[in-house]
Write a protein that holds these residues in place. Sequence first.
Motif, PDB file in Angstrom:
ATOM      1  N   LEU A 119       0.811  -1.132   0.088  1.00 17.37           N
ATOM      2  CA  LEU A 119       0.099  -0.093   0.008  1.00 17.37           C
ATOM      3  C   LEU A 119       0.924   1.265   0.078  1.00 17.37           C
ATOM      4  N   VAL A 120       1.768   1.403   0.677  1.00 21.77           N
ATOM      5  CA  VAL A 120       3.001   2.287   0.708  1.00 21.77           C
ATOM      6  C   VAL A 120       3.452   2.655  -0.512  1.00 21.77           C
ATOM      7  N   GLY A 121       3.826   1.302  -1.309  1.00 19.32           N
ATOM      8  CA  GLY A 121       4.396   1.510  -2.720  1.00 19.32           C
ATOM      9  C   GLY A 121       3.288   1.995  -3.480  1.00 19.32           C
ATOM     10  N   VAL A 122       2.128   1.619  -3.658  1.00 22.04           N
ATOM     11  CA  VAL A 122       1.022   2.060  -4.518  1.00 22.04           C
ATOM     12  C   VAL A 122       0.734   3.692  -4.217  1.00 22.04           C
ATOM     13  N   SER A 123       1.053   4.249  -3.181  1.00 17.49           N
ATOM     14  CA  SER A 123       0.893   5.538  -2.943  1.00 17.49           C
ATOM     15  C   SER A 123       1.946   6.345  -3.657  1.00 17.49           C
ATOM     16  N   ILE A 124       3.167   5.754  -3.444  1.00 19.59           N
ATOM     17  CA  ILE A 124       4.230   6.395  -4.147  1.00 19.59           C
ATOM     18  C   ILE A 124       4.027   6.399  -5.668  1.00 19.59           C
ATOM     19  N   MET A 331      -6.595   3.188  -1.400  1.00 15.49           N
ATOM     20  CA  MET A 331      -5.373   2.262  -1.053  1.00 15.49           C
ATOM     21  C   MET A 331      -4.657   2.548   0.200  1.00 15.49           C
ATOM     22  N   VAL A 332      -4.671   3.691   0.604  1.00 11.15           N
ATOM     23  CA  VAL A 332      -3.747   4.070   1.845  1.00 11.15           C
ATOM     24  C   VAL A 332      -4.595   3.926   3.054  1.00 11.15           C
ATOM     25  N   PHE A 335      -3.518   1.333   5.848  1.00 10.50           N
ATOM     26  CA  PHE A 335      -2.579   1.549   6.570  1.00 10.50           C
ATOM     27  C   PHE A 335      -2.815   2.560   7.594  1.00 10.50           C
ATOM     28  N   PHE A 336      -3.491   3.555   7.277  1.00  8.43           N
ATOM     29  CA  PHE A 336      -3.916   4.592   8.196  1.00  8.43           C
ATOM     30  C   PHE A 336      -4.300   4.115   9.440  1.00  8.43           C
ATOM     31  N   ALA A 337      -5.556   3.192   9.112  1.00  8.84           N
ATOM     32  CA  ALA A 337      -6.416   2.616  10.179  1.00  8.84           C
ATOM     33  C   ALA A 337      -5.290   1.502  11.044  1.00  8.84           C
ATOM     34  N   PHE A 338      -4.557   1.131  10.337  1.00 11.84           N
ATOM     35  CA  PHE A 338      -3.717   0.040  11.190  1.00 11.84           C
ATOM     36  C   PHE A 338      -2.631   0.876  12.413  1.00 11.84           C
ATOM     37  N   PHE A 362     -16.334  19.952  10.681  1.00 10.08           N
ATOM     38  CA  PHE A 362     -15.620  18.785  10.691  1.00 10.08           C
ATOM     39  C   PHE A 362     -14.882  18.369  11.873  1.00 10.08           C
ATOM     40  N   ARG A 363     -14.470  17.115  12.044  1.00 14.39           N
ATOM     41  CA  ARG A 363     -13.768  16.558  13.261  1.00 14.39           C
ATOM     42  C   ARG A 363     -12.290  16.313  13.143  1.00 14.39           C
ATOM     43  N   ILE A 364     -11.521  17.012  13.845  1.00 16.10           N
ATOM     44  CA  ILE A 364      -9.935  17.019  13.797  1.00 16.10           C
ATOM     45  C   ILE A 364      -9.517  16.223  14.834  1.00 16.10           C
ATOM     46  N   ASN A 365      -8.576  15.246  14.553  1.00 14.12           N
ATOM     47  CA  ASN A 365      -7.751  14.643  15.515  1.00 14.12           C
ATOM     48  C   ASN A 365      -6.207  15.110  15.229  1.00 14.12           C
ATOM     49  N   SER A 366      -5.509  15.418  16.443  1.00 17.18           N
ATOM     50  CA  SER A 366      -4.459  16.036  16.552  1.00 17.18           C
ATOM     51  C   SER A 366      -3.240  15.048  15.738  1.00 17.18           C
ATOM     52  N   PHE A 367      -3.334  13.770  16.310  1.00 15.97           N
ATOM     53  CA  PHE A 367      -2.459  12.731  15.968  1.00 15.97           C
ATOM     54  C   PHE A 367      -2.696  12.352  14.521  1.00 15.97           C
ATOM     55  N   ARG A 368      -4.059  12.264  14.091  1.00 13.81           N
ATOM     56  CA  ARG A 368      -4.281  11.959  12.622  1.00 13.81           C
ATOM     57  C   ARG A 368      -3.731  13.088  11.638  1.00 13.81           C
ATOM     58  N   LEU A 369      -3.971  14.291  12.225  1.00 17.61           N
ATOM     59  CA  LEU A 369      -3.564  15.388  11.378  1.00 17.61           C
ATOM     60  C   LEU A 369      -1.994  15.293  10.997  1.00 17.61           C
ATOM     61  N   VAL A 370      -1.195  15.015  12.055  1.00 14.95           N
ATOM     62  CA  VAL A 370       0.321  15.182  12.278  1.00 14.95           C
ATOM     63  C   VAL A 370       0.664  13.774  11.394  1.00 14.95           C
ATOM     64  N   TRP A 371       0.236  12.587  11.762  1.00 17.14           N
ATOM     65  CA  TRP A 371       0.650  11.371  11.331  1.00 17.14           C
ATOM     66  C   TRP A 371       0.404  11.245   9.644  1.00 17.14           C
ATOM     67  N   ARG A 372      -0.684  11.567   9.409  1.00 14.38           N
ATOM     68  CA  ARG A 372      -1.107  11.337   7.942  1.00 14.38           C
ATOM     69  C   ARG A 372      -0.659  12.382   7.247  1.00 14.38           C
ATOM     70  N   SER A 373      -0.245  13.465   7.509  1.00 14.60           N
ATOM     71  CA  SER A 373       0.488  14.720   6.909  1.00 14.60           C
ATOM     72  C   SER A 373       1.988  14.240   6.585  1.00 14.60           C
ATOM     73  N   THR A 374       2.393  13.738   7.747  1.00 15.97           N
ATOM     74  CA  THR A 374       3.879  13.408   7.699  1.00 15.97           C
ATOM     75  C   THR A 374       4.109  12.144   6.790  1.00 15.97           C
ATOM     76  N   TYR A 375       3.118  11.242   6.542  1.00 15.05           N
ATOM     77  CA  TYR A 375       3.070  10.190   5.840  1.00 15.05           C
ATOM     78  C   TYR A 375       3.172  10.693   4.450  1.00 15.05           C
ATOM     79  N   VAL A 376       2.180  11.632   4.053  1.00 14.59           N
ATOM     80  CA  VAL A 376       2.085  11.862   2.601  1.00 14.59           C
ATOM     81  C   VAL A 376       3.295  12.717   2.187  1.00 14.59           C
TER      82      VAL A 376
END
Length: 465
Positions: A119-124, A331-332, A335-338, A362-376
């Motif tokens: 899934l990481v490879g597909v996003s790339i 596709m990703v 992985f986010f959910a995991f 909107f409902r914002i989660n601090s961890f989700r915001l930082v982690w998913r942005s970092t992944y992208v």
Amino acid sequence: MKKEESFSLEKGEANQELDDDGKPTRTGTWLSASAHIITAVVGSGVLSLTWCLAQLGWVVGTSFLVVFAAISWFTCILLTDCYRSHVTGSRNYNYMQAVKTNLGGRKYKLCGIAQYGTLVGVSIGYTITSSISMAAIKRSNCFYKYGHDKECHTLNTPYMLIFAFIEIIMSQIPDFHKLSFISIIATIMSFAYSSIGIGLSIAKIAGGAYPRTSIGLPTRTDISNMDKMWNIFCAIGDMAFAYSFCAVLIEIQDTLKSSPPENKVMKTATTIGISATTSFYMLCGLLGYAAFGNDAPGNYLTGFGYYDPFWLVDIGNLCIVIHLLGAYQVMVQPFFAFVENWSHRKWPESGIVNKDYTVGCFRINSFRLVWRSTYVILATLVAMIFPFFNEFLALIGSMTFWPLTVYFPIEMYISQVKLRRNSFTWIWLKALSFVCLLVSLLAAVGSIRGLVVSVETFKVFRSMS
């Protein structure tokens, strides 16, 4: 009263707020599941099929495409029956959990490495593809304005950053269950650009294009026999990548209502999805090969950037970008959910990880915001360093095809039905798995070799279209 309520929950009726396991009621249907499948399948893979046929020829190329479709359909049908435990009837919410239920802990960990690595490879890969399509729009307009004699080369890196910025915003969609509308839009876009490619191919053929094609493996004098062999292996990997949706099949199935039974609905959706995409693959690949012949470009739609009507080519490439924006999320999201589910278990008392904040609607989660942005951002950085379209798709395809599409579905089926060892069915299923392993290994070798050759002459962050 309690019996009626229990029965209603088990059936997953729409007027209930909770499902049979206490989670929010699922509302997915065969239509939304088919849209998810088509969004996941018809991605970057369709764009490389013309090039694949140019390496394999009419007979071998078409045969491989049909075989990959048949194998993917068969193993996905097996996989749909792994959604619920045969013993307890409880749901497996994702691919890894299905493997753990049916095969145990060790294979569960191997599945996790294969699935999330894929899934990481597909996003790339989607980041690379979208940047090429965005650059193709600018390039075709340059040709239209200044003429075909001007090179009009365009740097891909800015377009990767644009794609990443949009994905950072879209990545805040909380989970797979909120993606149905995006998948439907992406599905429409996939049919749109495939249809445009088919139309342009027909127009090119009708206009008197008679390029050289081959019934069998093409005989080429412009490259060595060794390079020809590596290209063949890479083409096989690209075709395998074209059907790399098995990694998210269980996650798609988990969006379906519990009545009718999820496995029956998912089998219908799988048949519709694979049939529709294979039809488009055949049309795009075969007509594209007839239009371009043995000199087909790696991405066949960008190959039309040199020809009129430039505006139609631009629309096709824009549809690719819109489709990949949605396909990236399909596709990703597993992985986010995991990562997020692991974090919730690891730090159950953490407000940063577990607390949501309401901002407008909107409902914002601090961890989700930082982690998913970092992944992208990290995925985009890798795409900038290794922006090699065909080789990268082939590598992902080789990683995906055997373990996720063939091995685990077959092993789970054998475990579920308690298939007798050395019986006829057991032998041919094992033989199928072994042959697919060999194909994946050959594709991996070809793609890695292609990446090594490309890296030798590539300047980092200087990818050009």
